[in-house]
Scaffold this motif. Structure first.
Motif, PDB file in Angstrom:
ATOM      1  N   THR A  55       0.833  -1.196   0.000  1.00  0.00           N
ATOM      2  CA  THR A  55       0.000   0.000   0.000  1.00  0.00           C
ATOM      3  C   THR A  55       0.872   1.253   0.000  1.00  0.00           C
ATOM      4  O   THR A  55       1.837   1.346   0.750  1.00  0.00           O
ATOM      5  CB  THR A  55      -0.910   0.003   1.239  1.00  0.00           C
ATOM      6  OG1 THR A  55      -1.702  -1.174   1.221  1.00  0.00           O
ATOM      7  CG2 THR A  55      -1.813   1.217   1.249  1.00  0.00           C
ATOM      8  N   GLU A 159      -7.539  -4.282  -6.573  1.00  0.00           N
ATOM      9  CA  GLU A 159      -7.668  -5.248  -5.473  1.00  0.00           C
ATOM     10  C   GLU A 159      -7.895  -6.642  -6.051  1.00  0.00           C
ATOM     11  O   GLU A 159      -8.834  -7.358  -5.694  1.00  0.00           O
ATOM     12  CB  GLU A 159      -8.793  -4.843  -4.525  1.00  0.00           C
ATOM     13  CG  GLU A 159      -8.676  -3.436  -3.977  1.00  0.00           C
ATOM     14  CD  GLU A 159      -7.422  -3.211  -3.124  1.00  0.00           C
ATOM     15  OE1 GLU A 159      -6.777  -4.196  -2.726  1.00  0.00           O
ATOM     16  OE2 GLU A 159      -7.087  -2.047  -2.874  1.00  0.00           O
ATOM     17  N   THR A 194      -2.806  -5.379  -6.570  1.00  0.00           N
ATOM     18  CA  THR A 194      -3.142  -5.717  -5.197  1.00  0.00           C
ATOM     19  C   THR A 194      -1.939  -5.424  -4.312  1.00  0.00           C
ATOM     20  O   THR A 194      -0.797  -5.414  -4.778  1.00  0.00           O
ATOM     21  CB  THR A 194      -3.554  -7.188  -5.036  1.00  0.00           C
ATOM     22  OG1 THR A 194      -3.921  -7.444  -3.678  1.00  0.00           O
ATOM     23  CG2 THR A 194      -2.429  -8.135  -5.421  1.00  0.00           C
ATOM     24  N   THR A 196      -1.820  -7.108  -1.213  1.00  0.00           N
ATOM     25  CA  THR A 196      -1.756  -8.186  -0.232  1.00  0.00           C
ATOM     26  C   THR A 196      -2.077  -9.512  -0.885  1.00  0.00           C
ATOM     27  O   THR A 196      -3.237  -9.803  -1.169  1.00  0.00           O
ATOM     28  CB  THR A 196      -2.746  -7.939   0.921  1.00  0.00           C
ATOM     29  OG1 THR A 196      -2.628  -6.594   1.354  1.00  0.00           O
ATOM     30  CG2 THR A 196      -2.458  -8.864   2.081  1.00  0.00           C
ATOM     31  N   GLN A 337      -2.931  -6.461   5.358  1.00  0.00           N
ATOM     32  CA  GLN A 337      -3.687  -5.553   4.492  1.00  0.00           C
ATOM     33  C   GLN A 337      -4.186  -4.349   5.280  1.00  0.00           C
ATOM     34  O   GLN A 337      -4.189  -3.224   4.784  1.00  0.00           O
ATOM     35  CB  GLN A 337      -4.862  -6.305   3.857  1.00  0.00           C
ATOM     36  CG  GLN A 337      -5.549  -5.558   2.720  1.00  0.00           C
ATOM     37  CD  GLN A 337      -6.643  -4.629   3.190  1.00  0.00           C
ATOM     38  OE1 GLN A 337      -7.249  -4.842   4.235  1.00  0.00           O
ATOM     39  NE2 GLN A 337      -6.902  -3.592   2.417  1.00  0.00           N
TER      40      GLN A 337
END
Length: 754
Positions: A55, A159, A194, A196, A337
């Motif tokens: 992230t 995601e 994504t 995670t 996450q």
């Protein structure tokens, strides 16, 4: 901008650099390692790319810059499949900063759909964001999706771990993307992103995006700013007291995650009472309140949001100072996450886990709720085939005994498997053969059980916290990492033949994997615990007081379920006012941090049927004392219980004794009493209790002997039961008592399910 049809590689890079600087608003901005590689693969090579980066790495920069470059080539709009409204809002705002016109079609902006369709038709939209559920909306699927698929310049699956049923947040509607991929022209670039995913999820997602044709760019997971810790405290009171005592000592503003809605509400109330500025944020928070809460946190107007996983993917606050979990998520992947939201633009962010003994029970409940059952799937397919016409979920509830939320999830699974189809008016069977994949679901269940154990191992581990998470998520940049070294055993870590590149900001060569030492030097295992473990006496008293609070409303049913005539029950529409119960009370929810734990033990399926404990009876009296009813009960009636006659009987007798009220008797179970198990849908729960609770003669005589509050009115009855789930037992019992002469019925129970 240069015409990209003729642009040289150097010119393409220069244009991309210019777009990046406009996007971030900084003239010195440069691409992080891996970003340009992804853009080049998408724009120059028209490839399918999977980006797995932590992230804050800048995945949105990749697809917005790629969008602008593709649009300059004359390509159509980018279609982004995004899971959450919060994520969509952030992405629309980011696109505007780069001069990209982004619009979204979602359930919250229905009034804008017509204008958006017109803008798409004249090619005035650069980016369209939709939820995965929108892909199966009949109107969108038939009127807009074919054209979008034919001319899209780029497809983005945000995601992307949601595509995989191995992922921590699998969503059945994401599997529709595989069908969408098949409808795209061969040279349409596709990007999956994504933050995670372990190797199993990466392999599965890459396979669904295109198998060996996918370029996978994966970076390191470790974030130098995160300071991880686990503080095990013996009771819920101590965990809450710790928050009261030390929340203000945490840097900046942050998020306090809980596992349940009731825990979020309770903790937020406790912290506010203690003078902390916090807000609750859950799946039951309406959209306007969510937006206000998100903005309050971004602007540091609150110390924290006390949130469930509803505040997850998509929330963007680079300077988030801390994340605290009161209760552990069900897997290290889900945990990372959430904690990955912190420390993206700060030198230090504190991440603390306060696990509870009730966590495992909560994990087990949510895990079983998401898995389809063969008997239920067969029942749905049979019902749709026999109907010969579309059936809504509400109509299906009168035919199959499945609760609405589980039914809707099952329909989505059957839909993406091709067995049913959503059409105008509901759902129909396709007639395509369908077989319950028991082996697959068993593998998924086993994997989730292994991940749950791995979360427990993380809590107990003596090793570096960050290194442990890196191993679990198969971070190839961890020093000494090798496939098979993860705590999760027996997993295939191949990447399906996909090209595989590891990158990091500091790496000179994009293909070079920076090696980590395996020790972060900051967590409570690498260094001394950085968090205090003491709690003040005042905080303990406040937490004890909060958790000792009792009293949860039991709202009466006002409508009969639809289609009851199919189940032999001739009722429909509104429940007549003179047949209804009044608003009731329970001691607590089973999910509550305080009394919920004690009541879960007493009401567990295999718990011994014993008289109500004195402490529980005292709590019941406290609820009655603070009820605030308009008319005090003049008599007590118990609901006949198959499972816990001693518990319910002693509870009714104890309340009658303490309240000096006559115990009029017990409603008699007929033909074995109510049928069915907790968790079914309203129609079947009502059918299972209908005409199965009789008002025996002694109760009728008692009702006749107890005077009402006013001349001609019947007595006010306290109706006592143990556990409330669907509320239909209390509804039917109250109706029977009203018919037998009761003037008002006040339901009371030890607990409600949620």
């Amino acid at each position: 901008m240069t015409d990209e049809l003729t642009a040289s590689p150097d010119q393409l890079r220069q244009d991309a650099d210019d777009l990046l600087r406009r996007l971030v608003g900084t003239p010195e901005a440069t691409f992080r390692d891996g970003q340009w590689e992804a853009i080049e693969a998408l724009v120059a090579q028209r490839r399918r790319v999977l980006v797995v980066q932590r992230t804050g790495w800048g995945k949105s920069a990749v697809y917005f810059v790629a969008t602008a470059l593709r649009r300059s080539q004359g390509a159509g709009p980018t279609l982004i499949v995004s899971p959450l409204l919060a994520l969509m809002r952030d992405q629309v705002a980011a696109a505007e900063r780069a001069g990209i016109r982004a619009l979204t079609i979602n359930s919250a902006n229905a009034e804008e759909w017509t204008d958006i369709a017109k803008a798409l038709a004249v090619d005035e939209v650069d980016v369209l964001l939709v939820s995965p559920e929108r892909l199966n909306n009949p109107r969108f699927r038939e009127e807009q999706l074919p054209d979008l698929a034919a001319r899209a310049g780029l497809l983005v699956v945000d995601e992307a771990h949601c595509v995989s049923d191995w992922g921590h947040d699998f969503r059945p509607d994401y599997r529709r993307i595989r069908d969408l991929l098949g409808d795209l022209p061969d040279d349409t670039p596709v990007l999956g992103t994504t933050a995670t995913a372990n190797a199993r999820v990466v392999a599965d997602v890459a396979e669904q995006l295109g198998g060996g044709e996918v370029l996978t760019l994966r970076g390191p997971l470790a974030r130098d700013s995160l300071r991880l810790g686990v503080l095990r405290l013996p009771t819920a009171q101590m965990r809450l007291a710790w928050l009261v005592s030390h929340l203000d000592e945490l840097t900046g503003s942050g998020i306090i995650y809980t596992l349940t809605v009731s825990a979020a509400d309770d903790i937020a109330a406790l912290l506010r009472d203690a003078g902390h500025v916090v807000r609750a944020y859950t799946g039951r928070t309406d959209d306007a309140e969510r937006r206000a809460a998100e903005e309050a946190l971004r602007d540091n107007q609150v110390k924290a949001l006390v949130a469930t996983s509803a505040l997850g993917m998509g929330f963007d606050k680079p300077d988030l100072g801390f994340v605290v979990h009161v209760g552990a998520p069900a897997s290290p992947i889900a945990y990372y996450q959430q904690v990955g939201r912190a420390g993206r633009a700060t030198e230090r962010a504190d991440v603390l886990l306060l696990p509870g003994i009730e966590d495992v029970d909560i994990w087990r409940y949510f895990a079983t709720a998401s898995m389809p059952r063969q008997v239920q799937a067969d029942a749905v397919l049979t019902a749709l085939a026999e109907a010969g016409r579309p059936m809504s979920a509400a109509a299906l509830e009168a035919v199959v005994d499945i609760r609405r939320t589980r039914l809707e999830l099952l329909l989505k699974v059957l839909d993406v498997d091709g067995a049913v189809r959503r059409v105008s008016g509901g759902w129909t069977a396709t007639g395509e053969p369908w077989t319950y994949d028991a082996e697959r679901y068993a593998r998924v269940t086993a994997a989730r059980e292994a991940e749950a154990q791995s979360m427990l191992d993380y809590i107990a581990s003596e090793d570096c916290r960050m290194a442990y998470l890196q191993r679990v998520l198969d971070d190839p940049t961890l020093d000494g990492y090798a496939p098979g070294s993860s705590p999760l055993d027996d997993r295939d870590r191949s990447v399906g033949g996909a090209s595989y590149v590891v990158g990091d900001h500091a790496a000179a060569d994009p293909g070079h994997a920076e090696q980590r030492t395996g020790r972060c030097g900051r967590c409570d295992r690498c260094a001394e615990p950085w968090y205090p473990s003491d709690v003040s006496t005042e905080a303990q008293q406040a937490a004890t007081g909060q958790l000792a609070r009792v009293g949860v409303a039991i709202e009466p049913r006002a409508m009969w379920p639809g289609g009851m005539d199919r189940l032999g029950v001739d009722v429909r529409g509104k429940i007549p006012v003179d047949e209804r119960a009044t608003s009731g009370r329970a001691v607590a929810r089973l999910t509550d941090l305080g009394w919920g734990q004690r009541l879960r033990e007493i009401l567990a399926p295999h718990a011994a049927d014993e008289p109500v404990p004195d402490a529980v009876l005292t709590a019941c009296v406290d609820v009655l004392r603070t009820w605030g009813w308009e008319r005090r009960p003049t008599g007590i009636v118990a609901v006949g219980s198959r499972r816990r006659p001693a518990l319910v009987g002693s509870l009714a007798a104890g309340l009658a004794r303490i309240g000096r009220l006559p115990l009029l008797g017990t409603l008699t179970p007929v033909d074995g009493g109510p049928t069915g198990e907790p968790g079914g849908n309203s129609a079947f729960r009502l059918a299972g209790v209908w005409d199965r609770l009789a008002v025996p003669p002694d109760v009728r005589d008692g009702l006749a002997s107890v005077a009402g509050d006013t001349a001609g009115s019947g007595p006010t009855i306290l109706l006592v039961d143990d556990l409330v789930d669907s509320r239909w037992t209390l509804t039917v019992a109250a109706r029977a008592l009203r018919h037998a002469g009761a003037g008002e019925v006040l339901p009371f129970a030890l607990a409600v399910v949620a």
